[in-house]
Write an enzyme that holds these catalytic residues in place. Structure first.
Site, PDB file in Angstrom:
ATOM      1  N   GLY A  17      -6.099  10.891  11.454  1.00 49.56           N
ATOM      2  CA  GLY A  17      -7.550  10.736  11.550  1.00 49.56           C
ATOM      3  C   GLY A  17      -8.096  10.552  12.966  1.00 49.56           C
ATOM      4  CE1 TYR A 150     -12.776  -0.653   6.854  1.00 49.72           C
ATOM      5  CE2 TYR A 150     -15.112  -0.185   6.558  1.00 49.72           C
ATOM      6  CZ  TYR A 150     -13.898   0.092   7.157  1.00 49.72           C
ATOM      7  OH  TYR A 150     -13.811   1.117   8.080  1.00 49.72           O
TER       8      TYR A 150
HETATM    9  N1  LIG Z   1     -13.190   7.648   8.544  1.00 49.37           N
HETATM   10  C1  LIG Z   1     -14.292   6.924   8.523  1.00 49.37           C
HETATM   11  O1  LIG Z   1     -15.277   7.279   7.867  1.00 49.37           O
HETATM   12  C2  LIG Z   1     -14.376   5.643   9.315  1.00 49.37           C
HETATM   13  C3  LIG Z   1     -15.624   5.068   9.508  1.00 49.37           C
HETATM   14  C4  LIG Z   1     -15.737   3.892  10.226  1.00 49.37           C
HETATM   15  C5  LIG Z   1     -14.606   3.294  10.758  1.00 49.37           C
HETATM   16  N2  LIG Z   1     -13.399   3.862  10.546  1.00 49.37           N
HETATM   17  C6  LIG Z   1     -12.231   3.180  11.112  1.00 49.37           C
HETATM   18  O2  LIG Z   1     -11.497   4.088  11.900  1.00 49.37           O
HETATM   19  C7  LIG Z   1     -10.139   3.660  11.977  1.00 49.37           C
HETATM   20  C8  LIG Z   1      -9.245   4.866  11.748  1.00 49.37           C
HETATM   21  O3  LIG Z   1      -9.438   5.306  10.411  1.00 49.37           O
HETATM   22  P1  LIG Z   1      -9.406   6.839   9.967  1.00 49.37           P
HETATM   23  O4  LIG Z   1     -10.664   7.120   9.285  1.00 49.37           O
HETATM   24  O5  LIG Z   1      -8.938   7.691  11.080  1.00 49.37           O
HETATM   25  O6  LIG Z   1      -8.330   6.754   8.789  1.00 49.37           O
HETATM   26  P2  LIG Z   1      -6.783   7.149   8.716  1.00 49.37           P
HETATM   27  O7  LIG Z   1      -6.627   8.601   8.925  1.00 49.37           O
HETATM   28  O8  LIG Z   1      -6.307   6.538   7.455  1.00 49.37           O
HETATM   29  O9  LIG Z   1      -6.185   6.397   9.974  1.00 49.37           O
HETATM   30  C9  LIG Z   1      -5.877   5.029   9.955  1.00 49.37           C
HETATM   31  C10 LIG Z   1      -4.639   4.849  10.766  1.00 49.37           C
HETATM   32  O10 LIG Z   1      -4.291   3.456  10.771  1.00 49.37           O
HETATM   33  C11 LIG Z   1      -2.936   3.372  10.367  1.00 49.37           C
HETATM   34  N3  LIG Z   1      -2.631   2.104   9.752  1.00 49.37           N
HETATM   35  C12 LIG Z   1      -3.166   1.549   8.652  1.00 49.37           C
HETATM   36  N4  LIG Z   1      -2.590   0.372   8.402  1.00 49.37           N
HETATM   37  C13 LIG Z   1      -1.649   0.189   9.365  1.00 49.37           C
HETATM   38  C14 LIG Z   1      -0.707  -0.818   9.642  1.00 49.37           C
HETATM   39  N5  LIG Z   1      -0.570  -1.887   8.870  1.00 49.37           N
HETATM   40  N6  LIG Z   1       0.083  -0.674  10.731  1.00 49.37           N
HETATM   41  C15 LIG Z   1      -0.016   0.414  11.524  1.00 49.37           C
HETATM   42  N7  LIG Z   1      -0.872   1.409  11.298  1.00 49.37           N
HETATM   43  C16 LIG Z   1      -1.682   1.293  10.224  1.00 49.37           C
HETATM   44  C17 LIG Z   1      -2.764   4.512   9.372  1.00 49.37           C
HETATM   45  O11 LIG Z   1      -1.416   4.766   9.103  1.00 49.37           O
HETATM   46  P3  LIG Z   1      -0.993   5.549   7.757  1.00 49.37           P
HETATM   47  O12 LIG Z   1      -1.190   7.005   8.082  1.00 49.37           O
HETATM   48  O13 LIG Z   1       0.415   5.164   7.568  1.00 49.37           O
HETATM   49  O14 LIG Z   1      -1.898   5.094   6.654  1.00 49.37           O
HETATM   50  C18 LIG Z   1      -3.463   5.596  10.145  1.00 49.37           C
HETATM   51  O15 LIG Z   1      -2.676   6.078  11.199  1.00 49.37           O
HETATM   52  C19 LIG Z   1      -9.981   2.534  10.947  1.00 49.37           C
HETATM   53  O16 LIG Z   1      -9.961   1.299  11.609  1.00 49.37           O
HETATM   54  C20 LIG Z   1     -11.228   2.684  10.100  1.00 49.37           C
HETATM   55  O17 LIG Z   1     -11.618   1.458   9.528  1.00 49.37           O
HETATM   56  C21 LIG Z   1     -13.242   5.015   9.836  1.00 49.37           C
END
Ligand SMILES: NC(=O)c1ccc[n+]([C@@H]2O[C@H](COP(=O)([O-])OP(=O)(O)OC[C@H]3O[C@@H](n4cnc5c(N)ncnc54)[C@H](OP(=O)(O)O)[C@@H]3O)[C@@H](O)[C@H]2O)c1
Length: 249
Positions: A17, A150
């Site tokens: 992501g 969250y």
């Molecule tokens: N996408 C959205 O709409 C959005 C909006 C606002 C904020 N965010 C924030 O953006 C950040 C990235 O999210 P994303 O949307 O890119 O989602 P994502 O693709 O699920 O990426 C999240 C990343 O964090 C890793 N992760 C989760 N738990 C972990 C742990 N315990 N130890 C190490 N790594 C861990 C995941 O690993 P795995 O691949 O193993 O799960 C993945 O690499 C997050 O903090 C999320 O809250 C996202």
């Protein structure tokens, strides 16, 4: 394409992501990039896809033993860091009546405790004048039903941008936050929802975005590059909301 030349960055959750897109962007801007993740196969896949000066560390942000080991693991790759992007995070949604201790602890452990102690452990390695970037969320600013835990985790990170910027002034380390709106990433596949339920959620969320679409991870990566680069040397303790106008229009 060299805004991060000679800089070394660490990105937590860099295998997927927004973290992955940021790793790609940082590499294109000339940085050496270390990505962490909790799954070796995903890290290997990401490294293969990214190529260049990219290194991986298997580290679970919610496990303090892993977090404590991180500094030494980084030192085996690089003696210092210029940029730390605290990006690893999870999102789970439920009405307060249904929230369990596990639901609460799981999210606080990754999103807040993991973030906090990762910064603490890596601080000795961060060069003076370095940049710490926290990935929060528009949820920190919104009263969105079923997101109480969250949203609270993300609001906690926003205060860290301010307090840690104040504490680290003597080292000119800037701490800033990015608050993304909805961005197309695998996070939505990890909600445990059936396909039609997930589509319904996406449609409902998209209807609340004035630009009428989800963001692309690369659009958040470019915001991260601003905070990571010397373009933002006078910017600290603040945030950029990148949300297609969701909470401001
Ligand atoms: N996408 C959205 O709409 C959005 C909006 C606002 C904020 N965010 C924030 O953006 C950040 C990235 O999210 P994303 O949307 O890119 O989602 P994502 O693709 O699920 O990426 C999240 C990343 O964090 C890793 N992760 C989760 N738990 C972990 C742990 N315990 N130890 C190490 N790594 C861990 C995941 O690993 P795995 O691949 O193993 O799960 C993945 O690499 C997050 O903090 C999320 O809250 C996202």
């Amino acid at each position: 394409m060299n805004r991060l030349q000679n800089k070394t960055a660490l990105i937590t959750g860099g295998n997927s992501g927004i973290g992955f897109a940021t790793a790609k962007e940082f590499l294109e801007q000339g940085a050496t990039v270390i990505i962490t993740g909790r799954n070796q196969a995903s890290l290997d896949e990401a490294k293969q896809a990214l190529q260049g000066k990219v290194f991986t560390i298997l580290s679970n942000s919610s496990n303090l033993n892993d977090v404590r080991a991180l500094r030494k693991q980084v030192e085996e790759i690089s003696p210092a860091l210029d940029i730390v992007f605290i990006n690893a995070g999870i999102g789970k949604f439920a009405p307060i009546e249904a929230v369990t201790e596990e639901h609460y602890d799981e999210q606080f452990n990754v999103n807040v405790k993991g973030a906090y102690f990762t910064i603490q452990q890596l601080l000795p390695l961060i060069n003076d004048g370095g940049s710490i970037i926290l990935n929060t969320s528009v949820n920190a600013h919104m009263g969105m039903a079923n997101s109480s835990v969250y949203s609270a985790t993300k609001a906690a990170l926003l205060t860290l941008a301010r307090t840690l910027s104040a504490e680290l002034l003597h080292r000119r380390i800037r701490v800033n936050a990015i608050s993304p709106g909805p961005v197309t990433t695998p996070i939505f596949d990890k909600l445990g929802m059936a396909a039609d339920e997930k589509e319904g959620l996406k449609t409902a969320v998209q209807s609340k975005v004035p630009l009428g679409r989800f963001g692309d991870p690369a659009e958040i990566a470019r915001v991260a590059t601003f905070f990571a680069s010397d373009d933002s040397t006078f910017v600290l303790g603040t945030e950029i909301i990148a949300d297609g106008g969701m909470i401001t229009l």
